[in-house]
Design a protein around this motif. Structure first.
Motif, PDB file in Angstrom:
ATOM      1  N   LYS A   1       0.837  -1.202   0.000  1.00 37.22           N
ATOM      2  CA  LYS A   1       0.000   0.000   0.000  1.00 37.22           C
ATOM      3  C   LYS A   1       0.873   1.253   0.000  1.00 37.22           C
ATOM      4  CE  LYS A   1      -4.019   2.079   2.125  1.00 37.22           C
ATOM      5  NZ  LYS A   1      -5.029   2.001   3.148  1.00 37.22           N
ATOM      6  N   ASP A   2       2.018   1.200   0.687  1.00 31.13           N
ATOM      7  CA  ASP A   2       2.934   2.343   0.726  1.00 31.13           C
ATOM      8  C   ASP A   2       3.515   2.618  -0.665  1.00 31.13           C
ATOM      9  OD1 ASP A   2       4.435   4.392   2.145  1.00 31.13           O
ATOM     10  OD2 ASP A   2       6.193   3.116   1.760  1.00 31.13           O
ATOM     11  N   GLN A   3       3.916   1.564  -1.369  1.00 30.39           N
ATOM     12  CA  GLN A   3       4.447   1.738  -2.725  1.00 30.39           C
ATOM     13  C   GLN A   3       3.381   2.295  -3.663  1.00 30.39           C
ATOM     14  OE1 GLN A   3       5.654  -2.343  -3.272  1.00 30.39           O
ATOM     15  NE2 GLN A   3       7.833  -1.788  -3.227  1.00 30.39           N
ATOM     16  N   ALA A   4       2.176   1.776  -3.572  1.00 24.40           N
ATOM     17  CA  ALA A   4       1.087   2.249  -4.421  1.00 24.40           C
ATOM     18  C   ALA A   4       0.768   3.707  -4.123  1.00 24.40           C
ATOM     19  CB  ALA A   4      -0.156   1.390  -4.213  1.00 24.40           C
ATOM     20  N   ASN A   5       0.835   4.093  -2.867  1.00 25.32           N
ATOM     21  CA  ASN A   5       0.585   5.482  -2.481  1.00 25.32           C
ATOM     22  C   ASN A   5       1.659   6.395  -3.064  1.00 25.32           C
ATOM     23  OD1 ASN A   5      -1.048   7.376  -1.209  1.00 25.32           O
ATOM     24  ND2 ASN A   5       0.187   7.352   0.644  1.00 25.32           N
ATOM     25  N   ARG A   6       2.918   5.949  -3.048  1.00 28.88           N
ATOM     26  CA  ARG A   6       4.005   6.748  -3.632  1.00 28.88           C
ATOM     27  C   ARG A   6       3.827   6.890  -5.141  1.00 28.88           C
ATOM     28  NH1 ARG A   6       8.146   3.766  -0.313  1.00 28.88           N
ATOM     29  NH2 ARG A   6       8.620   2.779  -2.288  1.00 28.88           N
ATOM     30  N   VAL A   7       3.407   5.811  -5.802  1.00 27.59           N
ATOM     31  CA  VAL A   7       3.159   5.867  -7.248  1.00 27.59           C
ATOM     32  C   VAL A   7       2.032   6.844  -7.545  1.00 27.59           C
ATOM     33  CG1 VAL A   7       2.296   4.541  -9.221  1.00 27.59           C
ATOM     34  CG2 VAL A   7       4.038   3.554  -7.734  1.00 27.59           C
ATOM     35  N   LEU A   8       0.951   6.744  -6.807  1.00 30.39           N
ATOM     36  CA  LEU A   8      -0.195   7.632  -7.001  1.00 30.39           C
ATOM     37  C   LEU A   8       0.198   9.087  -6.779  1.00 30.39           C
ATOM     38  CD1 LEU A   8      -3.191   8.062  -7.557  1.00 30.39           C
ATOM     39  CD2 LEU A   8      -3.630   7.554  -5.154  1.00 30.39           C
ATOM     40  N   ASN A   9       0.951   9.358  -5.724  1.00 29.76           N
ATOM     41  CA  ASN A   9       1.401  10.727  -5.447  1.00 29.76           C
ATOM     42  C   ASN A   9       2.307  11.238  -6.563  1.00 29.76           C
ATOM     43  OD1 ASN A   9      -0.001  11.119  -3.059  1.00 29.76           O
ATOM     44  ND2 ASN A   9       1.640  10.273  -1.805  1.00 29.76           N
ATOM     45  N   ALA A  10       3.187  10.375  -7.090  1.00 26.96           N
ATOM     46  CA  ALA A  10       4.084  10.779  -8.177  1.00 26.96           C
ATOM     47  C   ALA A  10       3.284  11.136  -9.431  1.00 26.96           C
ATOM     48  CB  ALA A  10       5.079   9.671  -8.481  1.00 26.96           C
ATOM     49  N   VAL A  11       2.281  10.338  -9.757  1.00 23.18           N
ATOM     50  CA  VAL A  11       1.449  10.609 -10.925  1.00 23.18           C
ATOM     51  C   VAL A  11       0.707  11.932 -10.747  1.00 23.18           C
ATOM     52  CG1 VAL A  11      -0.578   9.834 -12.212  1.00 23.18           C
ATOM     53  CG2 VAL A  11       1.199   8.198 -11.604  1.00 23.18           C
ATOM     54  N   LEU A  12       0.114  12.134  -9.597  1.00 21.02           N
ATOM     55  CA  LEU A  12      -0.626  13.366  -9.347  1.00 21.02           C
ATOM     56  C   LEU A  12       0.292  14.587  -9.355  1.00 21.02           C
ATOM     57  CD1 LEU A  12      -3.111  12.150  -6.588  1.00 21.02           C
ATOM     58  CD2 LEU A  12      -3.540  12.444  -9.037  1.00 21.02           C
ATOM     59  N   ASP A  13       1.501  14.457  -8.816  1.00 18.50           N
ATOM     60  CA  ASP A  13       2.464  15.562  -8.827  1.00 18.50           C
ATOM     61  C   ASP A  13       2.868  15.923 -10.254  1.00 18.50           C
ATOM     62  OD1 ASP A  13       2.426  15.757  -6.084  1.00 18.50           O
ATOM     63  OD2 ASP A  13       4.310  14.650  -5.787  1.00 18.50           O
ATOM     64  N   GLU A  14       3.097  14.916 -11.096  1.00 21.12           N
ATOM     65  CA  GLU A  14       3.479  15.174 -12.481  1.00 21.12           C
ATOM     66  C   GLU A  14       2.345  15.851 -13.254  1.00 21.12           C
ATOM     67  OE1 GLU A  14       6.482  14.955 -13.968  1.00 21.12           O
ATOM     68  OE2 GLU A  14       7.170  14.499 -11.943  1.00 21.12           O
ATOM     69  N   ILE A  15       1.123  15.421 -13.022  1.00 28.82           N
ATOM     70  CA  ILE A  15      -0.021  16.059 -13.681  1.00 28.82           C
ATOM     71  C   ILE A  15      -0.120  17.515 -13.231  1.00 28.82           C
ATOM     72  CG2 ILE A  15      -2.552  16.106 -13.813  1.00 28.82           C
ATOM     73  CD1 ILE A  15      -2.473  13.029 -13.697  1.00 28.82           C
ATOM     74  N   THR A  16       0.042  17.756 -11.941  1.00 32.15           N
ATOM     75  CA  THR A  16      -0.019  19.111 -11.395  1.00 32.15           C
ATOM     76  C   THR A  16       1.072  19.999 -11.978  1.00 32.15           C
ATOM     77  OG1 THR A  16      -0.970  18.268  -9.351  1.00 32.15           O
ATOM     78  CG2 THR A  16       0.002  20.467  -9.255  1.00 32.15           C
ATOM     79  N   GLN A  17       2.295  19.477 -12.040  1.00 31.02           N
ATOM     80  CA  GLN A  17       3.405  20.265 -12.585  1.00 31.02           C
ATOM     81  C   GLN A  17       3.189  20.589 -14.057  1.00 31.02           C
ATOM     82  OE1 GLN A  17       7.128  18.339 -11.764  1.00 31.02           O
ATOM     83  NE2 GLN A  17       6.935  18.583  -9.558  1.00 31.02           N
ATOM     84  N   ALA A  18       2.720  19.622 -14.826  1.00 34.25           N
ATOM     85  CA  ALA A  18       2.481  19.853 -16.247  1.00 34.25           C
ATOM     86  C   ALA A  18       1.407  20.923 -16.440  1.00 34.25           C
ATOM     87  CB  ALA A  18       2.072  18.557 -16.937  1.00 34.25           C
ATOM     88  N   LEU A  19       0.338  20.844 -15.665  1.00 34.45           N
ATOM     89  CA  LEU A  19      -0.735  21.829 -15.795  1.00 34.45           C
ATOM     90  C   LEU A  19      -0.284  23.219 -15.357  1.00 34.45           C
ATOM     91  CD1 LEU A  19      -3.767  19.703 -14.605  1.00 34.45           C
ATOM     92  CD2 LEU A  19      -3.283  20.487 -16.931  1.00 34.45           C
ATOM     93  N   SER A  20       0.600  23.281 -14.364  1.00 36.40           N
ATOM     94  CA  SER A  20       1.083  24.590 -13.923  1.00 36.40           C
ATOM     95  C   SER A  20       1.967  25.237 -14.990  1.00 36.40           C
ATOM     96  CB  SER A  20       1.841  24.473 -12.604  1.00 36.40           C
ATOM     97  OG  SER A  20       3.064  23.800 -12.795  1.00 36.40           O
TER      98      SER A  20
END
Length: 90
Positions: free
Chosen positions: A18-37
């Protein structure tokens, strides 16, 4: 479904902790946020496209008094669903 539920589903389907999946999810969301910014669009084929849109200044109304209020211009995020997502929902 909330973020922890989504992380658990990713962990179950991808055979991750669950910890690894949470890190993957956070990484994906961070990349989407950075691209949109940076005003880039993010296209996930079959799922949809996230893009930044500009919303111009406009006049609104104060619901308590009815007085006109100026709403300043801002940027917002828009999502256009892809064909596979539309088909799955309908």
């Amino acid at each position: 479904m909330r973020k922890p539920d989504l992380a658990q589903a990713i962990a179950d389907k991808a055979d991750l902790s669950k910890d690894q999946a949470n890190r993957v999810l956070n990484a994906v969301l961070d990349e989407i946020t950075q691209a949109l910014s940076k005003k880039d669009t993010v296209t996930l084929v079959g799922f949809g496209t996230f893009l930044q849109r500009h919303r111009g200044a406009r006049t609104g109304k104060n619901p308590q008094t009815g007085a006109p209020v100026t709403i300043k211009a801002s940027n917002t995020v828009s999502f256009k669903p892809g064909k596979s997502l539309k088909d799955a929902v309908n």
